[in-house]
Design an enzyme around this catalytic site. Structure first.
Site, PDB file in Angstrom:
ATOM      1  N   HIS A  29      33.993  32.661  41.326  1.00 47.60           N
ATOM      2  CA  HIS A  29      33.934  31.204  41.456  1.00 47.60           C
ATOM      3  C   HIS A  29      33.535  30.576  40.133  1.00 47.60           C
ATOM      4  O   HIS A  29      33.190  31.273  39.167  1.00 47.60           O
ATOM      5  CB  HIS A  29      32.995  30.778  42.584  1.00 47.60           C
ATOM      6  CG  HIS A  29      31.574  31.219  42.429  1.00 47.60           C
ATOM      7  ND1 HIS A  29      30.706  30.731  41.474  1.00 47.60           N
ATOM      8  CD2 HIS A  29      30.838  32.130  43.154  1.00 47.60           C
ATOM      9  CE1 HIS A  29      29.526  31.279  41.577  1.00 47.60           C
ATOM     10  NE2 HIS A  29      29.565  32.153  42.617  1.00 47.60           N
TER      11      HIS A  29
ATOM     12  N   CYS B  74      27.766  37.337  42.744  1.00 51.22           N
ATOM     13  CA  CYS B  74      29.137  36.849  42.500  1.00 51.22           C
ATOM     14  C   CYS B  74      29.460  36.902  41.007  1.00 51.22           C
ATOM     15  O   CYS B  74      28.573  37.081  40.161  1.00 51.22           O
ATOM     16  CB  CYS B  74      29.285  35.424  43.013  1.00 51.22           C
ATOM     17  SG  CYS B  74      29.154  35.281  44.798  1.00 51.22           S
TER      18      CYS B  74
END
Length: 856
Positions: A805, A832
């Site tokens: 992301h 992430c």
């Protein structure tokens, strides 16, 4: 034959005599059988129409009845009366003529023969002796065969003559006239066909009757088979079919009532110029052809020799001269363009106006038709003379009046005339927009004024309608509107204050490289065309010789050659596709500091210079104001100041000492940080840095081989300046994450296609191993417990737990700068993989489900 007054109810004889026979109609023999003679009197033969004559053949019946009456007249010598419908046509009996001595003898012999048939032979012999004596006393040839070489033998072979005293006409087209009775041909065919002779003797030879034929001078012409002739009533010969029209244009010609006695009943002067129907012909013994003439009311005029009138093929008769003017006094007549009487106009339109007569026709219907023009020289057609009144106009063109003006021809429909009979001298298209000197004018009868024009060489050019010109105030002629532009390209073309080029209004030096507006033009008397020119502020600059400049309808002016390169130096400016409407599709914002090829320029009327620009691939970009860029003669464009530190990210890029002289590649510089002191935006689309290592210049390097070096990476831009790869072109696409280097690699097999800056999980919270892109992805998320979120997320593990992301956002959707600066430098996530905004957006939009992910 002697024909008299006849009625208008009958058809026109010339037409009836020539009536075509349609299939299935009655023949002439059939029509003759439908003639009723039962009402005859001792002094008259009365011919009536029986029942059974079709209505469309009644005129043909009348023609046949006339022929029969003509034939009966020759035998009965009684008046012939034809009753046709309600019309009575009278053909009088001929007056008795004093018999000649020869005819007395012949008649006595004939009477004796009739009274005593047994004495026919002796009467014939007596008549023959009498004729021979008469012929001998007048030194005429005897009616006998031409002598042969052996006169005794010839005399024995020549048959005895029998006295004849008849007029005969040759009716066989193939008839032969023999010089003797031994078959020596003298004439045949057309030479004798329809000729009339006097037969004075006949001969029997080999079962054939031959007639001895004499002409009007009692000269033997030869011998002819009796089968080739037809007996006539008199010296006029037999009636033959003839049609057409006779125009009596010759004065002093005789009109006969009887062709035997040559009785003159009137002169052609009494009916001069009239037109009559021709209804039959007689080939007279005297050698002339006489025609039987009728008027339109079927009244018989008489006989006239063909040499006494003009034969025409149509009912209007022969053209006759007519001149002068006629005034229309009756509104109720048609105007025809032919004698088929198809009306093309009416005198109502021209009432009380004047026509000019140029000819006349005396129609067989009794009317006189004038061929007329209007007063403008246009032929109108034929009009009945009863509709007009002839007038005398001494001076129809008007009186000459002095004029002293320069005039310009402005009507391309006009005509220059050489006279006021409207003889065309020259079409206005040949002199359109030329200026002449008008020295005089005429106020014509037609209500218009005509000018007398002269050219600059003193030549008279003709008369022209004043409505076809525009007068000028000087020898420049008339001001004529114009709306064009011209660009001055030479310093030797001046603008003048007059039309003689004596006074300069604006010098060529003050006009060169300037586009001006042409607001008017003058076609001067001297033959030169001048443009009246103004600048953009409305200032008049003078008159310029049109032959010295080129014009255009565009305010951009003329295209001018210009070759070079322009580097844009201002952002937010329009690149135009049209220099009149100033429409545009591009701006310099997207093309800021780009270099384009200059291929021509325009010196616009507004004062600006616009370059026509092309990119390095030859694509036209549009027009750009030259003030919005810097020009170079070289394809790399102009040098631009640029100071930055860059990281060399390509190991095989070329270094140039000049464009394009390669000195080495970047293999030894790869991964190093160097200084940039300036740059060029080449026309090929590549930006080249001027690269230094401290104070040592290394050369020119393409910017794509570098990335800006700073304490943090720009998380708002793609990690590399080159385009992202097309995933559809690489079947073995995969993603690798290098935790140690904080990089993400987009690979095809073992080949690295693109490198991205990354920030992985702190405390090794990013799982290592082999994974794959999952179906879960989205635009954004926000974790309220942690007070942060991100955009463009794509799952690679545990279906929405571990993601690729963007850098983090706060509760308001703003990017958190402190977190973003960790990209490419250090871990910062909870597991992430964080990316720049464009990198995360690209993976979210293009990386397919199932794409392998390897984290190490």
């Amino acid at each position: 034959m002697n024909e008299s007054v006849q009625s208008s109810a009958t058809s026109q004889q010339g037409q009836a005599a020539a009536t075509d026979r349609k299939a299935g109609t009655l023949s002439d023999d059939d029509l003759e059988k439908l003639i009723d003679r039962s009402d005859a009197t001792p002094t008259q033969d009365i011919l009536k129409m029986k029942d059974g004559v079709p209505s469309d053949q009644q005129e043909a019946w009348l023609t046949v009845a006339k022929r029969v009456a003509d034939q009966d007249l020759s035998t009965s010598h009684r008046e012939q009366v034809i009753l046709y419908n309600e019309t009575k046509i009278v053909v009088p009996a001929p007056k008795a003529a004093a018999p000649s001595a020869e005819s007395d003898a012949s008649n006595q012999a004939s009477n004796a023969s009739a009274q005593n048939p047994s004495s026919a032979a002796s009467s014939a012999a007596a008549s023959s002796s009498s004729s021979s004596a008469a012929a001998s006393s007048s030194s005429q040839s005897k009616p006998e065969a031409a002598p042969a070489k052996n006169e005794a033998a010839s005399a024995a072979a020549t048959p005895a003559p029998v006295t004849d005293n008849r007029y005969v006409s040759v009716t066989d087209k193939n008839a032969v006239l023999y010089a003797d009775l031994n078959g020596t041909k003298k004439q045949e065919g057309a030479a004798v066909y329809q000729r009339t002779f006097k037969s004075q003797a006949k001969y029997q030879k080999d079962g054939v009757t031959y007639l001895a034929l004499y002409d009007a001078n009692q000269t033997l012409q030869g011998y002819m088979n009796q089968a080739s002739i037809k007996v006539a009533a008199g010296a006029g010969g037999v009636w033959t079919n003839a049609s057409g029209y006779a125009s009596l244009t010759k004065p002093g010609q005789d009109i006969y009532g009887n062709l035997d006695t040559k009785q003159v009943i009137k002169k052609s002067d009494d009916v001069l110029d009239n037109t009559y129907f021709i209804s039959g012909a007689y080939h007279h013994l005297d050698g002339q052809v006489y025609y039987s003439l009728y008027d339109s009311h079927n009244n018989w005029l008489g006989y006239m020799a063909g040499s006494g009138f003009e034969t025409v093929n149509s009912a209007e008769g022969a053209w006759a001269a007519a001149s002068g003017y006629a005034k229309v006094v009756d509104k109720n007549y048609a105007i025809y363009n032919s004698f088929k009487f198809d009306a093309t106009g009416s005198t109502d339109h021209y009432y009380q106006q004047y026509f000019k007569k140029v000819g006349q026709y005396h129609h067989v219907n009794g009317a006189v038709y004038y061929s007329v023009f209007d007063l403008f020289g246009h032929w109108l057609g034929y009009v009945n003379s009863a509709a007009v009144q002839n007038v005398t106009i001494a001076n129809p063109e008007g009186t000459w009046q002095a004029d002293d003006r320069y005039v310009t021809v402005t009507d391309n429909r006009a005509t220059l005339y050489s006279d006021f009979n409207w003889t065309k001298k020259q079409a206005a298209t040949d002199v359109m927009l030329q200026t002449f000197k008008s020295t005089g004018k005429y106020h014509n009868l037609n209500g218009l004024t005509y000018l007398s024009l002269y050219d600059k060489d003193g030549n008279w050019r003709g008369y022209i309608n004043q409505q076809s010109i525009t007068a000028g105030v000087s020898d420049g002629g008339a001001w004529l509107p114009a709306n064009a532009y011209t660009t001055f390209t030479a310093a030797n073309v001046n603008a003048y204050a007059d039309f003689n080029q004596q006074k300069v209004a604006t010098s060529g030096a003050g006009l060169v490289n300037q586009t001006v507006n042409i607001s008017g033009q003058y076609h001067a008397f001297g033959g030169v065309v001048y443009y009246s020119i103004y600048d953009v502020r409305g200032k008049w600059l003078g008159y310029v010789d049109a032959s010295q400049v080129k014009t255009t309808s565009s305010a951009a002016g003329l295209w001018l050659p210009h070759d070079g390169y322009l580097t844009t130096t201002q952002s937010g400016q329009m690149i135009y596709t049209n220099l009149d409407s100033f429409a545009g599709g591009r701006t310099t914002t997207a093309n800021y500091q780009r270099t384009f090829r200059i291929m021509g320029e325009y010196k616009h009327y507004n004062g600006a210079t616009y370059y026509s620009l092309y990119d390095g691939n030859g694509n036209w970009m549009g027009y750009l104001n030259s003030a919005l860029g810097s020009e170079s003669k070289e394809a790399q464009g102009v040098w631009m100041n640029y100071n930055a530190n860059v990281l060399i990210t390509a190991s095989n890029a070329a270094l140039y000492s000049s464009f394009f002289n390669m000195t080495r590649d970047t293999s030894s510089l790869y991964g190093g940080v160097y200084q940039v002191s300036g740059k060029y935006s080449h026309v090929n689309g590549t930006t080249y840095y001027s690269l230094y290592d401290g104070n040592r210049w290394l050369g020119y390097l393409a910017s794509w081989a570098t990335t800006p070096y700073m304490d943090y990476y720009d998380w708002t831009k793609p990690s590399q300046s080159k385009p992202y790869p097309d995933v559809n072109m690489y079947p073995n696409l995969s993603i690798e994450v290098d935790i140690a280097k904080q990089r993400v690699y987009i690979k095809n097999g073992s080949t690295n296609l693109y490198t991205m800056y990354a920030s992985t999980g702190i405390d090794n919270s990013t799982p290592r191993g082999h994974f794959a892109i999952q179906t879960e992805r989205g635009y954004s998320f926000y974790n309220a417990n942690e007070g942060m979120g991100a955009r463009y997320w794509t799952s690679f593990l545990d279906h929405g737990v571990y993601l690729f992301h963007s850098v983090l956002t706060d509760a308001n959707g703003n990017y958190i700068v402190s977190q973003a600066k960790m990209l490419g430098k250090q871990p910062g996530s909870h597991g992430c993989v964080r990316l720049t905004i464009p990198d995360a957006q690209w993976i979210n939009a293009h990386i397919k489900v199932g794409t392998p992910v390897y984290i190490y």
